[in-house]
Scaffold this motif. Structure first.
Motif, PDB file in Angstrom:
ATOM      1  N   VAL A  26     -15.238  -7.356  -0.024  1.00  0.00           N
ATOM      2  CA  VAL A  26     -13.927  -7.804   0.226  1.00  0.00           C
ATOM      3  C   VAL A  26     -12.774  -8.356   0.054  1.00  0.00           C
ATOM      4  CG1 VAL A  26     -11.617  -7.002   1.782  1.00  0.00           C
ATOM      5  CG2 VAL A  26     -13.468  -5.248   1.291  1.00  0.00           C
ATOM      6  N   LYS A  27     -13.818  -9.730   1.488  1.00  0.00           N
ATOM      7  CA  LYS A  27     -13.374 -11.239   0.506  1.00  0.00           C
ATOM      8  C   LYS A  27     -13.182 -11.821  -0.478  1.00  0.00           C
ATOM      9  CE  LYS A  27     -11.733 -15.390   2.734  1.00  0.00           C
ATOM     10  NZ  LYS A  27     -11.198 -15.262   3.090  1.00  0.00           N
ATOM     11  N   ALA A  28     -14.067 -11.569  -1.563  1.00  0.00           N
ATOM     12  CA  ALA A  28     -14.520 -11.957  -2.809  1.00  0.00           C
ATOM     13  C   ALA A  28     -12.957 -11.537  -3.758  1.00  0.00           C
ATOM     14  CB  ALA A  28     -15.584 -11.060  -3.514  1.00  0.00           C
ATOM     15  N   MET A  29     -12.500 -10.043  -3.766  1.00  0.00           N
ATOM     16  CA  MET A  29     -11.248  -9.533  -3.542  1.00  0.00           C
ATOM     17  C   MET A  29      -9.751 -10.453  -3.149  1.00  0.00           C
ATOM     18  SD  MET A  29     -11.894  -5.674  -3.974  1.00  0.00           S
ATOM     19  CE  MET A  29     -13.799  -4.463  -4.602  1.00  0.00           C
ATOM     20  N   PHE A  30     -10.131 -10.911  -2.674  1.00  0.00           N
ATOM     21  CA  PHE A  30      -8.485 -11.376  -1.870  1.00  0.00           C
ATOM     22  C   PHE A  30      -9.309 -12.883  -1.416  1.00  0.00           C
ATOM     23  CE2 PHE A  30      -8.281  -6.272  -1.430  1.00  0.00           C
ATOM     24  CZ  PHE A  30      -6.784  -6.722  -1.394  1.00  0.00           C
ATOM     25  N   LYS A  78     -10.925   1.770  -4.798  1.00  0.00           N
ATOM     26  CA  LYS A  78      -9.986   1.514  -4.400  1.00  0.00           C
ATOM     27  C   LYS A  78      -9.460   0.491  -3.925  1.00  0.00           C
ATOM     28  CE  LYS A  78      -9.004   3.027  -0.235  1.00  0.00           C
ATOM     29  NZ  LYS A  78      -8.447   4.011   0.812  1.00  0.00           N
ATOM     30  N   VAL A  79     -11.022  -0.868  -2.821  1.00  0.00           N
ATOM     31  CA  VAL A  79      -9.948  -1.817  -2.869  1.00  0.00           C
ATOM     32  C   VAL A  79      -9.404  -2.390  -3.672  1.00  0.00           C
ATOM     33  CG1 VAL A  79     -10.153  -3.748  -1.530  1.00  0.00           C
ATOM     34  CG2 VAL A  79     -11.651  -1.849  -0.578  1.00  0.00           C
ATOM     35  N   ARG A  80     -10.257  -2.452  -4.997  1.00  0.00           N
ATOM     36  CA  ARG A  80      -9.790  -3.369  -5.968  1.00  0.00           C
ATOM     37  C   ARG A  80      -8.465  -2.691  -6.714  1.00  0.00           C
ATOM     38  NH1 ARG A  80     -14.096  -1.744  -8.384  1.00  0.00           N
ATOM     39  NH2 ARG A  80     -15.182  -3.459  -7.450  1.00  0.00           N
ATOM     40  N   GLU A  81      -7.776  -1.211  -6.744  1.00  0.00           N
ATOM     41  CA  GLU A  81      -6.945  -1.710  -7.028  1.00  0.00           C
ATOM     42  C   GLU A  81      -5.985  -1.885  -6.471  1.00  0.00           C
ATOM     43  OE1 GLU A  81      -5.277   0.891  -8.997  1.00  0.00           O
ATOM     44  OE2 GLU A  81      -7.347   1.157 -10.125  1.00  0.00           O
ATOM     45  N   PHE A  82      -5.936  -2.116  -4.445  1.00  0.00           N
ATOM     46  CA  PHE A  82      -5.107  -2.946  -3.875  1.00  0.00           C
ATOM     47  C   PHE A  82      -5.474  -4.377  -4.379  1.00  0.00           C
ATOM     48  CE2 PHE A  82      -5.506   0.855  -1.330  1.00  0.00           C
ATOM     49  CZ  PHE A  82      -4.353   0.625  -0.418  1.00  0.00           C
ATOM     50  N   ALA A  83      -6.680  -5.211  -4.220  1.00  0.00           N
ATOM     51  CA  ALA A  83      -6.134  -6.532  -4.680  1.00  0.00           C
ATOM     52  C   ALA A  83      -6.175  -6.900  -6.208  1.00  0.00           C
ATOM     53  CB  ALA A  83      -8.262  -6.655  -5.213  1.00  0.00           C
ATOM     54  N   LYS A  84      -5.424  -5.793  -6.980  1.00  0.00           N
ATOM     55  CA  LYS A  84      -5.120  -6.159  -8.749  1.00  0.00           C
ATOM     56  C   LYS A  84      -3.555  -6.417  -8.168  1.00  0.00           C
ATOM     57  CE  LYS A  84      -7.601  -2.709 -11.048  1.00  0.00           C
ATOM     58  NZ  LYS A  84      -8.083  -1.724 -11.545  1.00  0.00           N
ATOM     59  N   PHE A  87      -2.640  -3.156 -13.452  1.00  0.00           N
ATOM     60  CA  PHE A  87      -2.800  -1.963 -12.886  1.00  0.00           C
ATOM     61  C   PHE A  87      -1.528  -0.801 -12.966  1.00  0.00           C
ATOM     62  CE2 PHE A  87       0.031  -5.121 -11.140  1.00  0.00           C
ATOM     63  CZ  PHE A  87       1.195  -4.793 -10.568  1.00  0.00           C
ATOM     64  N   VAL A  88      -1.771   0.083 -13.091  1.00  0.00           N
ATOM     65  CA  VAL A  88      -0.444   0.985 -13.475  1.00  0.00           C
ATOM     66  C   VAL A  88      -0.331   0.765 -12.427  1.00  0.00           C
ATOM     67  CG1 VAL A  88      -0.042   3.280 -13.701  1.00  0.00           C
ATOM     68  CG2 VAL A  88      -2.439   2.502 -14.219  1.00  0.00           C
ATOM     69  N   LEU A  89       1.216   0.220 -12.780  1.00  0.00           N
ATOM     70  CA  LEU A  89       2.785   0.267 -11.737  1.00  0.00           C
ATOM     71  C   LEU A  89       3.578   1.809 -11.827  1.00  0.00           C
ATOM     72  CD1 LEU A  89       4.498  -1.224  -9.925  1.00  0.00           C
ATOM     73  CD2 LEU A  89       5.751  -2.256 -11.671  1.00  0.00           C
ATOM     74  N   TYR A 118       0.143   7.039  -7.968  1.00  0.00           N
ATOM     75  CA  TYR A 118       0.659   5.529  -8.027  1.00  0.00           C
ATOM     76  C   TYR A 118       1.391   5.293  -7.094  1.00  0.00           C
ATOM     77  CZ  TYR A 118      -3.713   5.102 -10.820  1.00  0.00           C
ATOM     78  OH  TYR A 118      -5.255   4.496 -11.559  1.00  0.00           O
ATOM     79  N   ALA A 119       2.377   6.266  -6.988  1.00  0.00           N
ATOM     80  CA  ALA A 119       3.762   5.699  -7.161  1.00  0.00           C
ATOM     81  C   ALA A 119       3.696   5.442  -5.122  1.00  0.00           C
ATOM     82  CB  ALA A 119       5.020   7.252  -6.499  1.00  0.00           C
ATOM     83  N   GLN A 120       2.494   5.471  -5.011  1.00  0.00           N
ATOM     84  CA  GLN A 120       2.394   5.533  -3.771  1.00  0.00           C
ATOM     85  C   GLN A 120       2.221   4.073  -2.839  1.00  0.00           C
ATOM     86  OE1 GLN A 120       3.271   7.620  -1.671  1.00  0.00           O
ATOM     87  NE2 GLN A 120       1.321   8.262   0.378  1.00  0.00           N
TER      88      GLN A 120
END
Length: 548
Positions: free
Chosen positions: A303-307, A263-269, A36-38, A189-191
């Motif tokens: 979402v469960k599959a991602m988390f 978007k949820v995937r970005e959180f999961a990463k 992911f982009v940090l 990404y700063a958020q």
């Protein structure tokens, strides 16, 4: 490098990562990691204490992971410039108890993955306080909003932790945290780095987080979005030049579903596997969007599959009318890991039972919904002016937390999986009236209780003068008694003093009773009458526990 099991590991590179995998002697197969982009940030506070988020010059490509067993692991990273990187990790010992899950011993409660019980003493800390920005004229503001931000969260976390709170709900879809732009799949990404700092603080204060991903309710393109309701609930969204015109389109259109999952995937990463997370909540009060059941049947499992290591759930609005009740009864709770209820004292609601003492508001609400064999949380509660038109008009004089006690304590004694999670956490109620201290008697009473092992049964011994609830267990029982005349109507509205209850007897045998006083100056006494539990001089009420 030596690490601990459940410790969160991050590796970052200035060159973009092409692929990353984790292998180990305890893994059945190699585990691909999602780069992911940090974008690191520095949070700076001015003389007024207002937070300013400043991006650092460098942006990185990063991966994060958590190992679940002791052993030897290897991280293999291939960069897009052709370079490769390998690092060995020796996982020895445990950093914490692991992930929170539904108990295998009693499906009404939670436990950690190592079997240690977890009983959430929770609160809503949904977003930081908004500060209107002055235009440098008397009474003048320019329509912009500032925040005290992460410093405010640390103050909240510190005071919560000191009094036994171990879980908080935060809206990471709120404007302070949200990475959204008006273009789907394009992120600020700063958020995400603010959420990183939130998790760091939560870990520091031993508070688990329920992260609420969304709260918007409408698409509006004719608003400047500067009023409070619009800031909370309106959204503008485009995808490849196409505008999302309605909630119905967003709920049903495949392209919008895929954009949201991305978007949820970005959180999961970034966060999947972090043991600081108690649960991922898809939405705040999603029934406000209309027909949402089919969407949830698809999205909750996705979402469960991602988390996979975390609890996943959704929430519905306040249970105060027949339409809301229908939503609760038809919602696909079987697709979630636990069930939730939002319910408030509301004198303007259609259901009359929402107008009474918070003890009854909670009790009647729980009786209305199907329990099912799963944990149940009262995830939002408190008191509001008619039809949620604002925080309750009697909060300002509730110095003893009369409303707070009924909302927060009652669910514990009705076999809920945690205490009631009060909503008005900030200057509107909990913070302004310094009610944090009222978590401590409850937290002290349950500190060594294994809710998953007691097979608790709820007993209601209330009468015309007092509420009396007993949570009867195999080895220990918990109790809560409240003088009904010490109510918001009698004390706050009508400005009367509560009438002490001279005596209340039960037929419950007991041994070794211990009281956990709630209020200074209370006269409530617990004693034995012919070997049974009895009470005298009940002015306000108390918590207690006993054997037998």
């Amino acid at each position: 490098m030596q690490i601990k099991v459940f410790e969160r590991i991050e590796r970052k590179f200035e060159t973009e990562i092409a692929s990353a995998t984790l292998t180990g002697d305890t893994l059945r197969e190699s585990l691909p990691l999602q780069p992911f982009v940090l974008q690191p940030v520095e949070l700076i506070y001015d003389e007024e204490g207002i937070e300013h988020c400043v991006q650092t010059d460098k942006r990185f490509s990063a991966v994060r992971f958590t190992v679940k067993k002791e052993g030897v692991y290897f991280l293999d990273v291939a960069l897009k410039d052709g370079k490769t990187f390998r690092e060995r990790f020796d996982a020895v010992g445990y950093s914490d108890n692991g992930y929170i899950q539904v108990s295998k011993k009693d499906a009404r409660y939670f436990e950690y993955s190592n079997g240690t019980p977890f009983f959430p003493v929770g609160i809503n800390l949904a977003f930081p306080r908004r500060i209107p920005v002055s235009n440098q004229t008397e009474f003048g503001t320019n329509g912009d909003i500032a925040f005290m931000g992460m410093r405010q969260y640390e103050r909240w976390f510190r005071r919560c932790s000191q009094n036994g709170v171990n879980m908080a709900r935060v809206w990471i879809g709120h404007e302070y945290f949200s990475p959204d732009t008006a273009e789907a799949n394009v992120f600020e990404y700063a958020q995400f780095s603010k959420t990183d700092k939130l998790l760091e603080l939560a870990k520091k204060y031993n508070i688990k987080l329920k992260l609420t991903l969304e709260q918007f309710r409408s698409f509006r393109y004719d608003s400047d979005g500067k009023d409070n309701i619009s800031r909370h609930f309106d959204k503008k969204l485009y995808l490849n030049g196409k505008r999302c015109e309605s909630i119905g389109q967003w709920l049903s259109g495949r392209e919008w579903k895929e954009a949201w999952l991305n978007k949820v995937r970005e959180f999961a990463k970034r966060y999947a596997g972090d043991t600081t997370i108690f649960a991922v909540e898809l939405w705040n009060e999603m029934n406000c969007l209309g027909d949402i059941n089919e969407w949830n049947r698809e999205m909750l499992p996705a979402v469960k599959a991602m988390f996979p290591d975390h609890l996943v759930v959704n929430s519905l609005g306040s249970l105060d009318n027949k339409y809301s009740l229908a939503n609760y009864l038809s919602f696909p709770w079987e697709c979630a890991d636990f069930k939730q209820m939002h319910r408030y004292l509301d004198q303007g609601a259609i259901f009359d039972d929402t107008k009474n003492d918070p003890v009854e508001v909670i009790q009647k609400g729980l009786q209305l919904i199907n329990r099912q064999d799963m944990p149940l949380l009262v995830a939002e509660t408190g008191a509001v002016n008619n039809n949620h038109s604002g925080e309750f008009k009697y909060y300002s004089c509730d110095d003893r937390g009369i409303i707070f006690i009924g909302c927060v304590y009652t669910p514990v004694f009705l076999c809920c999986a945690g205490c009631g999670n009060i909503w008005h956490w900030d200057e509107r109620y909990v913070e302004s009236k310094n009610l944090y201290k009222y978590y401590k008697p409850l937290a002290d009473m349950i500190s060594d209780i294994d809710f998953t092992n007691e097979n608790f049964k709820s007993i209601d011994l209330s009468n015309d003068n007092a509420y009396l609830f007993i949570l009867r267990g195999k080895t220990v029982s918990l109790g809560f008694i409240r003088n009904k005349s010490d109510s918001w109507k009698n004390v706050l509205r009508d400005m009367n003093e509560p009438k002490p209850i001279e005596k209340l007897k039960t037929d419950l045998p007991f041994k070794n009773v211990v009281a956990y006083p709630i209020w200074k100056g209370d006269t409530t006494k617990i004693y034995s009458e012919k070997g049974s539990l009895a009470f005298a001089d009940i002015l306000y009420g108390t918590l207690f526990r006993f054997n037998g």
